[in-house]
Design a protein around this motif. Sequence first.
Motif, PDB file in Angstrom:
ATOM      1  N   TYR A  32      48.029 100.139  23.024  1.00 30.91           N
ATOM      2  CA  TYR A  32      48.969 100.537  24.061  1.00 30.91           C
ATOM      3  C   TYR A  32      48.920  99.607  25.262  1.00 30.91           C
ATOM      4  O   TYR A  32      49.856  99.565  26.048  1.00 30.91           O
ATOM      5  CB  TYR A  32      48.697 101.976  24.501  1.00 30.91           C
ATOM      6  CG  TYR A  32      49.197 102.966  23.501  1.00 30.91           C
ATOM      7  CD1 TYR A  32      50.475 103.514  23.633  1.00 30.91           C
ATOM      8  CD2 TYR A  32      48.430 103.319  22.412  1.00 30.91           C
ATOM      9  CE1 TYR A  32      50.954 104.397  22.697  1.00 30.91           C
ATOM     10  CE2 TYR A  32      48.906 104.198  21.474  1.00 30.91           C
ATOM     11  CZ  TYR A  32      50.161 104.737  21.621  1.00 30.91           C
ATOM     12  OH  TYR A  32      50.647 105.597  20.691  1.00 30.91           O
ATOM     13  N   GLU A 117      51.414 101.255  27.938  1.00 29.68           N
ATOM     14  CA  GLU A 117      52.787 101.482  27.507  1.00 29.68           C
ATOM     15  C   GLU A 117      53.261 102.909  27.812  1.00 29.68           C
ATOM     16  O   GLU A 117      54.358 103.120  28.316  1.00 29.68           O
ATOM     17  CB  GLU A 117      52.864 101.220  26.003  1.00 29.68           C
ATOM     18  CG  GLU A 117      54.150 100.608  25.546  1.00 29.68           C
ATOM     19  CD  GLU A 117      54.053 100.273  24.079  1.00 29.68           C
ATOM     20  OE1 GLU A 117      53.444 101.048  23.339  1.00 29.68           O
ATOM     21  OE2 GLU A 117      54.600  99.233  23.686  1.00 29.68           O
ATOM     22  N   GLU A 118      52.417 103.904  27.542  1.00 31.26           N
ATOM     23  CA  GLU A 118      52.861 105.293  27.713  1.00 31.26           C
ATOM     24  C   GLU A 118      53.029 105.656  29.170  1.00 31.26           C
ATOM     25  O   GLU A 118      53.964 106.376  29.530  1.00 31.26           O
ATOM     26  CB  GLU A 118      51.856 106.228  27.034  1.00 31.26           C
ATOM     27  CG  GLU A 118      51.988 106.194  25.523  1.00 31.26           C
ATOM     28  CD  GLU A 118      51.458 107.455  24.876  1.00 31.26           C
ATOM     29  OE1 GLU A 118      50.498 108.011  25.426  1.00 31.26           O
ATOM     30  OE2 GLU A 118      52.017 107.865  23.850  1.00 31.26           O
TER      31      GLU A 118
END
Lengths: 125, 176
Positions: A32, A117-118
């Motif tokens: 991520y 990313e999240e």
Amino acid sequence: MDDVLTAVLQRHNFLTFVIIFLWGFYIMLTRYNLVKKLVGMYLVQTSVIFFLVTISAKRGATAPILLSTTAPIDPSAYANPLPHVLTLTAIVVGVATLGVALALCSAIYQTYGSLDEEEILKKLE
Amino acid sequence: MTIAVEIVLLILLLVTAAGAILVKDLMSAILLLGTYSFFLSLVWAWLGAVDVAFVEAVVGAGLATVLFLVTLFGTAPKDSRLRRPPPPIAALFALPLLGILLLYAANDLPEFGDPNSPASSHISPIYLENSFQDSHTPNVVTSVLMDYRSLDTMVETVVIFTAGIACALLLRRKAS
């Protein structure tokens, strides 16, 4: 099955290429953190270049720099120069694109305060 | 003897690549990636590709590491995520399948170091034999890069120039 295994073990450079390529690709898909994804991208790039250079090698050959410019030239005494030329271009262009990607990461961090990313997706909503 | 050196180098390559992937601290991962680049350039020098080895040592191990480190100093040097969700099923199926296909195809590749392999037998002997008459440079890689394919090299500088402009625009937006 046996001949496939011996073929793979004889080509250990190819085996190394496959391992690094697939592992880098897996990192690009599953991590991520954006910088970690770029580490994976760099591994994929360099592994493909490694495979191309492996193709150019010849047994018992030296670097493609002529030892004597007057004697007749034996092509099997020198490594194949063409993959070298193409990979030189590929390395430099690869690092140029890596620089753009890192500048993008830096700009994303300035705007969203994170490289995950999240967390970026949460702030986009 | 020669095989042993090569296998040691390849194992070092795999170990440093695995370190760059598995280490949690991004700063250490980037430094391990620089080591990986350096071992890669050693392998290439071993295979006779000295020009590629120099470029990888300068651009890959040097410039790429510096770019990564500059970015990390400006952002977060740690991977903030300690626990990851399980990887997607598609990746778990597709990547091993791709690997098995690639290894299965290894049977059809020319043998490593074969002087009569298709890549080395079609046109590359012509370059090796004629490059000194044509360009008066003993280094065949230089003569192909700067003479036969000089237009290609010139347009490559356009690509790098574009990348530089893109970086400058992205970082200027940050400052304002």
